[in-house]
Design a protein around this motif. Structure first.
Motif, mmCIF file in Angstrom:
data_model
loop_
_atom_site.group_PDB
_atom_site.id
_atom_site.type_symbol
_atom_site.label_atom_id
_atom_site.label_comp_id
_atom_site.label_asym_id
_atom_site.label_seq_id
_atom_site.Cartn_x
_atom_site.Cartn_y
_atom_site.Cartn_z
ATOM 1 N N THR A 249 0.828 -1.217 0.000
ATOM 2 C CA THR A 249 0.000 0.000 0.000
ATOM 3 C C THR A 249 0.856 1.258 0.000
ATOM 4 O O THR A 249 0.528 2.241 -0.678
ATOM 5 C CB THR A 249 -0.950 0.006 1.207
ATOM 6 N N ALA A 250 1.973 1.229 0.713
ATOM 7 C CA ALA A 250 2.864 2.391 0.717
ATOM 8 C C ALA A 250 3.490 2.602 -0.651
ATOM 9 O O ALA A 250 3.696 3.738 -1.090
ATOM 10 C CB ALA A 250 3.958 2.212 1.771
ATOM 11 N N ALA A 251 3.762 1.503 -1.348
ATOM 12 C CA ALA A 251 4.380 1.611 -2.673
ATOM 13 C C ALA A 251 3.409 2.147 -3.714
ATOM 14 O O ALA A 251 3.782 2.970 -4.559
ATOM 15 C CB ALA A 251 4.919 0.257 -3.103
ATOM 16 N N VAL A 252 2.150 1.693 -3.669
ATOM 17 C CA VAL A 252 1.201 2.087 -4.723
ATOM 18 C C VAL A 252 0.608 3.466 -4.491
ATOM 19 O O VAL A 252 0.116 4.089 -5.443
ATOM 20 C CB VAL A 252 0.067 1.051 -4.856
ATOM 21 N N SER A 253 0.638 3.960 -3.263
ATOM 22 C CA SER A 253 0.085 5.281 -2.979
ATOM 23 C C SER A 253 0.820 6.343 -3.790
ATOM 24 O O SER A 253 2.056 6.385 -3.813
ATOM 25 C CB SER A 253 0.192 5.605 -1.480
ATOM 26 N N TYR A 264 2.793 -16.234 -8.236
ATOM 27 C CA TYR A 264 1.471 -16.627 -7.740
ATOM 28 C C TYR A 264 1.631 -17.816 -6.808
ATOM 29 O O TYR A 264 2.172 -18.856 -7.181
ATOM 30 C CB TYR A 264 0.557 -17.003 -8.905
ATOM 31 N N ILE A 265 1.178 -17.643 -5.567
ATOM 32 C CA ILE A 265 1.281 -18.688 -4.550
ATOM 33 C C ILE A 265 -0.108 -18.953 -3.990
ATOM 34 O O ILE A 265 -0.770 -18.055 -3.470
ATOM 35 C CB ILE A 265 2.229 -18.263 -3.413
ATOM 36 N N LYS A 266 -0.544 -20.213 -4.095
ATOM 37 C CA LYS A 266 -1.863 -20.582 -3.602
ATOM 38 C C LYS A 266 -1.863 -20.747 -2.086
ATOM 39 O O LYS A 266 -0.821 -20.836 -1.456
ATOM 40 C CB LYS A 266 -2.318 -21.897 -4.243
ATOM 41 N N GLY A 267 -3.059 -20.826 -1.540
ATOM 42 C CA GLY A 267 -3.211 -21.174 -0.130
ATOM 43 C C GLY A 267 -3.098 -20.001 0.816
ATOM 44 O O GLY A 267 -2.857 -18.857 0.419
ATOM 45 N N GLU A 268 -3.267 -20.328 2.101
ATOM 46 C CA GLU A 268 -3.207 -19.314 3.144
ATOM 47 C C GLU A 268 -1.834 -18.661 3.182
ATOM 48 O O GLU A 268 -0.808 -19.323 3.138
ATOM 49 C CB GLU A 268 -3.513 -19.962 4.503
ATOM 50 N N GLY A 269 -1.842 -17.339 3.261
ATOM 51 C CA GLY A 269 -0.595 -16.608 3.250
ATOM 52 C C GLY A 269 0.014 -16.464 1.874
ATOM 53 O O GLY A 269 1.126 -15.939 1.732
ATOM 54 N N GLY A 270 -0.724 -16.903 0.826
ATOM 55 C CA GLY A 270 -0.229 -16.825 -0.543
ATOM 56 C C GLY A 270 -0.534 -15.475 -1.170
ATOM 57 O O GLY A 270 -0.862 -14.494 -0.481
ATOM 58 N N THR A 271 -0.466 -15.435 -2.482
ATOM 59 C CA THR A 271 -0.631 -14.167 -3.199
ATOM 60 C C THR A 271 -1.897 -14.121 -4.051
ATOM 61 O O THR A 271 -2.056 -13.205 -4.851
ATOM 62 C CB THR A 271 0.590 -13.909 -4.094
ATOM 63 N N HIS A 272 -2.776 -15.092 -3.883
ATOM 64 C CA HIS A 272 -4.026 -15.064 -4.650
ATOM 65 C C HIS A 272 -4.823 -13.800 -4.300
ATOM 66 O O HIS A 272 -5.109 -13.548 -3.135
ATOM 67 C CB HIS A 272 -4.872 -16.303 -4.351
ATOM 68 N N GLY A 273 -5.167 -13.009 -5.319
ATOM 69 C CA GLY A 273 -5.954 -11.798 -5.091
ATOM 70 C C GLY A 273 -5.250 -10.762 -4.237
ATOM 71 O O GLY A 273 -5.913 -9.950 -3.574
ATOM 72 N N VAL A 274 -3.906 -10.754 -4.241
ATOM 73 C CA VAL A 274 -3.170 -9.820 -3.380
ATOM 74 C C VAL A 274 -3.475 -8.371 -3.735
ATOM 75 O O VAL A 274 -3.462 -7.487 -2.870
ATOM 76 C CB VAL A 274 -1.655 -10.111 -3.459
ATOM 77 N N ILE A 275 -3.788 -8.109 -4.999
ATOM 78 C CA ILE A 275 -4.233 -6.778 -5.402
ATOM 79 C C ILE A 275 -5.758 -6.779 -5.338
ATOM 80 O O ILE A 275 -6.453 -7.037 -6.321
ATOM 81 C CB ILE A 275 -3.734 -6.404 -6.807
ATOM 82 N N GLY A 276 -6.254 -6.545 -4.122
ATOM 83 C CA GLY A 276 -7.695 -6.545 -3.881
ATOM 84 C C GLY A 276 -8.191 -5.154 -3.544
ATOM 85 O O GLY A 276 -7.492 -4.150 -3.722
ATOM 86 N N SER A 281 -7.760 0.566 -3.089
ATOM 87 C CA SER A 281 -8.275 1.803 -2.489
ATOM 88 C C SER A 281 -7.198 2.859 -2.312
ATOM 89 O O SER A 281 -7.490 4.035 -2.127
ATOM 90 C CB SER A 281 -8.932 1.498 -1.139
ATOM 91 N N HIS A 282 -5.915 2.447 -2.380
ATOM 92 C CA HIS A 282 -4.797 3.375 -2.255
ATOM 93 C C HIS A 282 -4.303 3.869 -3.619
ATOM 94 O O HIS A 282 -3.375 4.673 -3.683
ATOM 95 C CB HIS A 282 -3.637 2.729 -1.500
ATOM 96 N N PHE A 283 -4.906 3.357 -4.715
ATOM 97 C CA PHE A 283 -4.509 3.804 -6.056
ATOM 98 C C PHE A 283 -4.953 5.247 -6.291
ATOM 99 O O PHE A 283 -5.998 5.686 -5.796
ATOM 100 C CB PHE A 283 -5.178 2.939 -7.131
ATOM 101 N N LYS A 284 -4.204 5.979 -7.077
ATOM 102 C CA LYS A 284 -4.678 7.247 -7.609
ATOM 103 C C LYS A 284 -5.827 6.960 -8.573
ATOM 104 O O LYS A 284 -5.868 5.894 -9.197
ATOM 105 C CB LYS A 284 -3.552 7.983 -8.337
ATOM 106 N N PRO A 285 -6.793 7.878 -8.734
ATOM 107 C CA PRO A 285 -7.953 7.611 -9.603
ATOM 108 C C PRO A 285 -7.573 7.269 -11.041
ATOM 109 O O PRO A 285 -8.296 6.545 -11.714
ATOM 110 C CB PRO A 285 -8.750 8.915 -9.534
ATOM 111 N N ASN A 286 -6.435 7.780 -11.505
ATOM 112 C CA ASN A 286 -6.017 7.520 -12.889
ATOM 113 C C ASN A 286 -4.783 6.625 -12.976
ATOM 114 O O ASN A 286 -4.064 6.625 -13.967
ATOM 115 C CB ASN A 286 -5.735 8.838 -13.606
#
Length: 475
Positions: A249-253, A264-276, A281-286
């Motif tokens: 979040t700090a990087a994308v702000s 891509y890492i499946k399972g608990e603690g993985g990266t599935h849907g990491v950009i949720g 919500s921290h992205f700039k509108p454009n």
């Protein structure tokens, strides 16, 4: 394949009777004797080994799935390797080479020692099951990095200006015969922004991420990055101007562009849907999100809401059922590594990795085994490798078994990774009789509790392999 000269002669006689016109180069009995090592166990039927009609003594057999680059396959010496293409049987394969083929356990004969994918991802290989069977799985990190990086840069330009929309518009005008008349008037519909002076957030700073950051800096961009597993080697490749952040979040702000370069890492603690939704919500509108890593990393519903809400863009190299036709999305047909150069480099790296493992026991670029290497085998030694479960006491039992057999260990290394451990030991042959037999000691070591497989490496391609299959000795 573990076989003596006597058994070899018997099997070749059977083959000759079945196919008298076939001429197949064989390793002679004299050549076998010259190795001064005896590993034949004299048990089991030919079906244990595979297909007699497909067996070439004195050669490693490599089974290929998919079309593998000829430049990569040329890394295998033709006098030592029997290469089986996608259309040929590989029932006695010692290793498997593949690209996108969805590998099933039934594709892997018992004779297989290793699997290599000509690419970075291994989600088409049942890695967990191969680990249970004691088979290392290799990939080729960095081989396609330049190809993917170039497409990421292209994606940044596609996300900056509506180039594709403009091309399609000109085709429509051309069909109407209005292109020359309307071009100046309509170009305002496809305005955009320049990359220079904008901020790029790179999520994942491995081969692709670091190269993307370096070239983006050359374009005059400001850089931010995030990678919790950043290695020293990767850090040394980064531009000094890149600011490392402590979270995604700090990087994308406040970033104008976001390049996603994580596995891509499946399972608990993985990266599935990491950009949720929480990260978006921290992205700039454009903001422009560039996904040339894996489609599953991005939550499609959250991304659609973001695209619907403003002028943000999504450029992805993977199919997406929700945003494929969105006006603010550019969906490419997985073109990241689709260059001749990348395919050649990946195949060559995979072939070299397989050769290193089969010929010297060296492990590098494995996704499930520890990186392991010993110096070249000293003169008058035999190399012995053991794959075992990473549990206490196994190594002690292995070395004790060699001691009981009056065999001296010259050098050894033991490394572990997760649930697996791997041992490489060089055993002295001096001070023994003319022919040194490993028959009994290999069986004892292989059948130790916790051991999965072993290999005796003494210069004869394809021989010396044994497995512990749930208490059954396979040779």
């Amino acid at each position: 394949m573990i076989i003596s000269t006597r058994a070899l002669g018997h099997l070749l006689s059977r083959r000759a009777a079945a196919a008298p016109t076939r001429v197949t180069p064989v390793l002679t009995a004299r050549a076998f004797a010259d190795y001064n090592v005896h590993v034949e166990h004299g048990r089991g039927e030919w079906k244990t080994y595979g297909d007699i009609d497909q067996y070439k003594p004195g050669m490693y057999q490599i089974k290929c799935f998919n079309k593998i680059s000829p430049i990569g396959l040329a890394q295998f010496p033709s006098d030592q390797y029997d290469i089986r293409t996608d259309a040929q049987e590989g029932n006695n394969a010692h290793a498997i080479l593949l690209r996108s083929h969805k590998l099933q356990e039934e594709d892997v004969p018992r004779t297989v020692r290793a699997i290599a994918r000509c690419g970075a991802g291994t989600n088409n290989i049942p890695v967990a099951r191969m680990t249970e069977l004691g088979i290392p799985v290799f990939n080729t990190p960095g081989a396609n990095a330049n190809a993917v990086k170039e497409l990421v840069l292209c994606g940044m330009l596609l996300g900056s200006r509506r180039v594709i929309d403009g091309i399609n518009h000109m085709k429509d005008l051309g069909q109407q015969g209005l292109a020359r008349e309307r071009v100046e008037k309509d170009k305002a519909m496809f305005g955009g922004q320049e990359l220079k002076g904008k901020t790029l957030a790179v999520i994942g700073l491995g081969h692709i991420g670091s190269q993307t950051a370096r070239d983006a800096r050359a374009l005059g961009m400001t850089l931010k990055g995030y990678d919790p597993g950043l290695s020293v080697q990767s850090a040394l490749r980064l531009p000094r101007a890149l600011e490392l952040m402590d979270s995604i979040t700090a990087a994308v702000s406040d970033a104008d562009y976001i390049s996603l370069n994580i596995p891509y890492i499946k399972g608990e603690g993985g990266t599935h849907g990491v950009i949720g939704a929480d990260v978006i919500s921290h992205f700039k509108p454009n903001a422009v999100l560039l996904n040339f890593a894996r489609g599953e990393l991005v939550d499609s519903e959250a991304m659609k809401e973001f695209l619907d809400a403003g002028d943000g863009r999504y450029v992805t190299d993977f199919p997406d059922d929700l945003v494929w036709d969105h006006k603010n999305a550019v969906v490419l047909p997985h073109l990241g590594a689709s260059t001749e150069e990348a395919e050649d480099a990946a195949a060559a790296m995979a072939a070299d990795t397989i050769r290193d493992y089969l010929e010297s026991g060296t492990i590098s670029n494995s996704v499930n085994f520890p990186s392991t290497s010993l110096p070249d085998r000293p003169e008058h030694t035999v190399r012995f490798t053991v794959v075992n479960k990473n549990v206490p006491g196994v190594l002690a039992h292995i070395t004790e078994t060699f001691g009981d057999a009056d065999l001296n260990i010259i050098q050894q290394v033991n490394h572990s990774r997760g649930e697996i451990a791997y041992n490489v030991l060089d055993i002295a042959t001096m001070g023994h009789e003319e022919v040194l037999s490993f028959k009994n000691v290999q069986e004892k070591i292989t059948m130790l509790e916790g051991v999965l497989s072993s290999r005796v490496m003494y210069g004869a391609p394809g021989t010396g392999y044994a497995k512990n299959l749930d208490g059954e000795y396979f040779v």
